[in-house]
Scaffold this active site. Structure first.
Site, PDB file in Angstrom:
ATOM      1  N   SER A  30       0.818  -1.111  -0.018  1.00 29.63           N
ATOM      2  CA  SER A  30       0.050   0.107  -0.038  1.00 29.63           C
ATOM      3  C   SER A  30       0.809   1.076  -0.061  1.00 29.63           C
ATOM      4  CB  SER A  30      -0.973   0.010   1.396  1.00 29.63           C
ATOM      5  OG  SER A  30      -1.893  -0.908   1.224  1.00 29.63           O
ATOM      6  N   HIS A  61      -2.847   0.814  -4.763  1.00 27.45           N
ATOM      7  CA  HIS A  61      -2.269  -0.448  -5.656  1.00 27.45           C
ATOM      8  C   HIS A  61      -2.344   0.023  -6.832  1.00 27.45           C
ATOM      9  CE1 HIS A  61      -1.412  -3.264  -2.099  1.00 27.45           C
ATOM     10  NE2 HIS A  61      -2.326  -2.433  -1.420  1.00 27.45           N
ATOM     11  N   HIS A  83      -5.289  -9.201  -2.337  1.00 26.56           N
ATOM     12  CA  HIS A  83      -5.466  -9.598  -0.904  1.00 26.56           C
ATOM     13  C   HIS A  83      -6.506 -10.834  -0.580  1.00 26.56           C
ATOM     14  CE1 HIS A  83      -3.884  -5.696  -0.586  1.00 26.56           C
ATOM     15  NE2 HIS A  83      -3.155  -5.874   0.262  1.00 26.56           N
ATOM     16  N   TYR A  85      -8.757 -10.534   1.697  1.00 27.67           N
ATOM     17  CA  TYR A  85      -9.974  -9.851   1.886  1.00 27.67           C
ATOM     18  C   TYR A  85     -10.768  -9.398   0.600  1.00 27.67           C
ATOM     19  CZ  TYR A  85      -7.406  -5.512   1.841  1.00 27.67           C
ATOM     20  OH  TYR A  85      -6.585  -4.412   1.277  1.00 27.67           O
ATOM     21  N   GLU A  86     -10.153  -9.318  -0.504  1.00 29.08           N
ATOM     22  CA  GLU A  86     -10.918  -9.059  -1.525  1.00 29.08           C
ATOM     23  C   GLU A  86     -11.597  -9.916  -2.107  1.00 29.08           C
ATOM     24  OE1 GLU A  86      -8.379  -6.181  -4.139  1.00 29.08           O
ATOM     25  OE2 GLU A  86      -6.716  -7.390  -2.899  1.00 29.08           O
ATOM     26  N   ALA A 113       2.158  -2.257   4.480  1.00 30.60           N
ATOM     27  CA  ALA A 113       1.940  -1.167   5.338  1.00 30.60           C
ATOM     28  C   ALA A 113       1.294  -2.022   6.484  1.00 30.60           C
ATOM     29  CB  ALA A 113       0.766  -0.489   4.648  1.00 30.60           C
ATOM     30  N   MET A 214      -2.476  -7.130   6.991  1.00 35.00           N
ATOM     31  CA  MET A 214      -3.331  -8.120   6.186  1.00 35.00           C
ATOM     32  C   MET A 214      -2.911  -8.867   4.814  1.00 35.00           C
ATOM     33  SD  MET A 214      -6.887  -5.638   6.368  1.00 35.00           S
ATOM     34  CE  MET A 214      -7.050  -4.490   7.696  1.00 35.00           C
ATOM     35  N   SER A 215      -1.640  -8.730   5.064  1.00 32.78           N
ATOM     36  CA  SER A 215      -0.986  -9.436   3.773  1.00 32.78           C
ATOM     37  C   SER A 215       0.260 -10.133   3.995  1.00 32.78           C
ATOM     38  CB  SER A 215      -0.536  -8.394   2.709  1.00 32.78           C
ATOM     39  OG  SER A 215       0.703  -7.472   3.292  1.00 32.78           O
ATOM     40  N   ASN A 238       0.356   3.368  11.040  1.00 32.29           N
ATOM     41  CA  ASN A 238      -0.657   3.593  12.230  1.00 32.29           C
ATOM     42  C   ASN A 238      -0.073   3.044  13.409  1.00 32.29           C
ATOM     43  OD1 ASN A 238      -1.911   1.728  10.197  1.00 32.29           O
ATOM     44  ND2 ASN A 238      -2.914   1.444  12.306  1.00 32.29           N
ATOM     45  N   HIS A 252      -8.058   4.198   6.039  1.00 26.93           N
ATOM     46  CA  HIS A 252      -6.841   3.627   4.964  1.00 26.93           C
ATOM     47  C   HIS A 252      -6.178   4.958   4.721  1.00 26.93           C
ATOM     48  CE1 HIS A 252      -5.412   1.303   1.945  1.00 26.93           C
ATOM     49  NE2 HIS A 252      -6.167   2.038   0.763  1.00 26.93           N
TER      50      HIS A 252
HETATM   51  N1  HPA Z   1      -4.209  -3.281  10.815  1.00 24.68           N
HETATM   52  C1  HPA Z   1      -4.162  -4.155  10.176  1.00 24.68           C
HETATM   53  N2  HPA Z   1      -3.539  -3.978   8.663  1.00 24.68           N
HETATM   54  C2  HPA Z   1      -3.010  -2.913   8.540  1.00 24.68           C
HETATM   55  C3  HPA Z   1      -2.860  -1.791   9.635  1.00 24.68           C
HETATM   56  C4  HPA Z   1      -3.665  -2.138  11.267  1.00 24.68           C
HETATM   57  O1  HPA Z   1      -3.649  -1.276  11.881  1.00 24.68           O
HETATM   58  N3  HPA Z   1      -2.388  -0.667   9.208  1.00 24.68           N
HETATM   59  C5  HPA Z   1      -2.125  -1.188   7.837  1.00 24.68           C
HETATM   60  N4  HPA Z   1      -2.456  -2.172   7.625  1.00 24.68           N
END
Ligand code: HPA
Length: 279
Positions: A30, A61, A83, A85-86, A113, A214-215, A238, A252
């Site tokens: 990301s 992306h 991903h 989740y997609e 990320a 998530m990857s 974050n 996001h």
């Molecule tokens: N959680 C899950 N996936 C993420 C996060 C998060 O805080 N930040 C970037 N991808």
């Protein structure tokens, strides 16, 4: 068509459009895809053109495979990834890794990320993965489920050395030389797409996770199954929220904004590793 033939078909399509032999794969997560735009002698192949290649629907992306030269290496860089989740299966998510192997790529460098779970991590920090916890993988959402194709790799894959030690040491050396702070830690892989609850963050921390995302973990499994060397790095976009008393909410946009801060440092480390790639 058996899966191996699908990987071959995609690899043949790619080979027909390049006159370089890539040896190192990059997966740019990301907001981290811009590095691929700097490759010399590059060929840009939109994912949509490559047979069987999964497309990313996520903002940030780009959706290109870029092949070219960087720091004396021929690399194949994925600008963005698909991903779980997609709605893709773990096998579809990792299709590009199989194709990279088929192209003759022996080493894979992944970026992601991630949320910072370790209380000492700040937005913009980098963390080299020394290990991971793959919650979906342990629970059965695993790209290696199903009949094993012995031509691709062994049924039971050892993961004690999933993240190549020589590559990690090289990355740490580059970071030290350039004064770039670089943590080493454990990435906690989840399915998403919802961000975690504060209770989940506390659970992840208690279980030993330093970053969460998530990857990456599915791709690492398939790369190790294929015998590729693997390095991976998280950019902390974050700080994960661990209490319901917080007024903050992860989103996001925040992830993409922080990726802009992370990209130059991560780029410097990747370039340093490529320039002096350990054999
Ligand atoms: N959680 C899950 N996936 C993420 C996060 C998060 O805080 N930040 C970037 N991808």
């Amino acid at each position: 068509m058996c899966q191996r033939e699908e990987y071959r078909r995609a690899a043949e399509f790619i080979r027909g459009r390049i006159n370089l032999q890539p040896s190192i794969g990059l997966v740019l997560g990301s907001g981290l895809g811009a590095l691929a735009d700097t490759l010399a002698r590059r060929t840009v192949l939109p994912y949509a053109d490559i047979p069987g290649w999964p497309q990313s629907t996520v903002v940030g992306h780009h959706g290109n495979l870029v092949i070219g030269e960087l720091e004396g290496q021929v690399v194949a860089a994925q600008q963005g990834r698909a991903h779980f989740y997609e709605g893709y299966t773990p096998q579809q998510v990792t299709f590009p890794i199989r194709v990279m192997k088929e192209l003759g790529i022996h080493s894979l460098i992944l970026t992601n990320a991630a949320g910072g779970v370790n209380p000492s991590y700040r937005v913009g920090d980098l963390m080299l993965l020394e290990d991971h916890i793959n919650l979906p993988g342990l629970a059965g959402a695993n790209p290696l489920m199903g009949p094993n194709d012995d031509q691709l790799g062994e049924r039971f894959v050892g993961l004690a050395q999933a993240y190549d030690r020589a590559l990690r040491l090289r990355a740490l050396e580059v970071a030290r030389e350039r004064n770039i702070p670089l943590h080493s830690g454990v990435y906690f892989g989840l399915s998403g797409p919802a961000f975690e609850t504060p209770a989940e963050i506390r659970m992840i921390r208690a279980l030993g996770g330093d970053t969460v995302g998530m990857s990456t973990v599915h791709e690492v499994l398939v790369a190790r199954h294929a015998g590729m060397r693997v390095m991976a790095c998280s950019g902390v976009t974050n700080v994960a929220i661990d209490t319901v008393e917080s007024d903050l909410e992860t989103n996001h946009l925040e992830v993409l904004e922080a990726a802009e801060i992370i990209a130059p440092r991560l780029t410097a480390i990747l370039k340093g590793v490529l320039r002096n790639f350990p054999t």
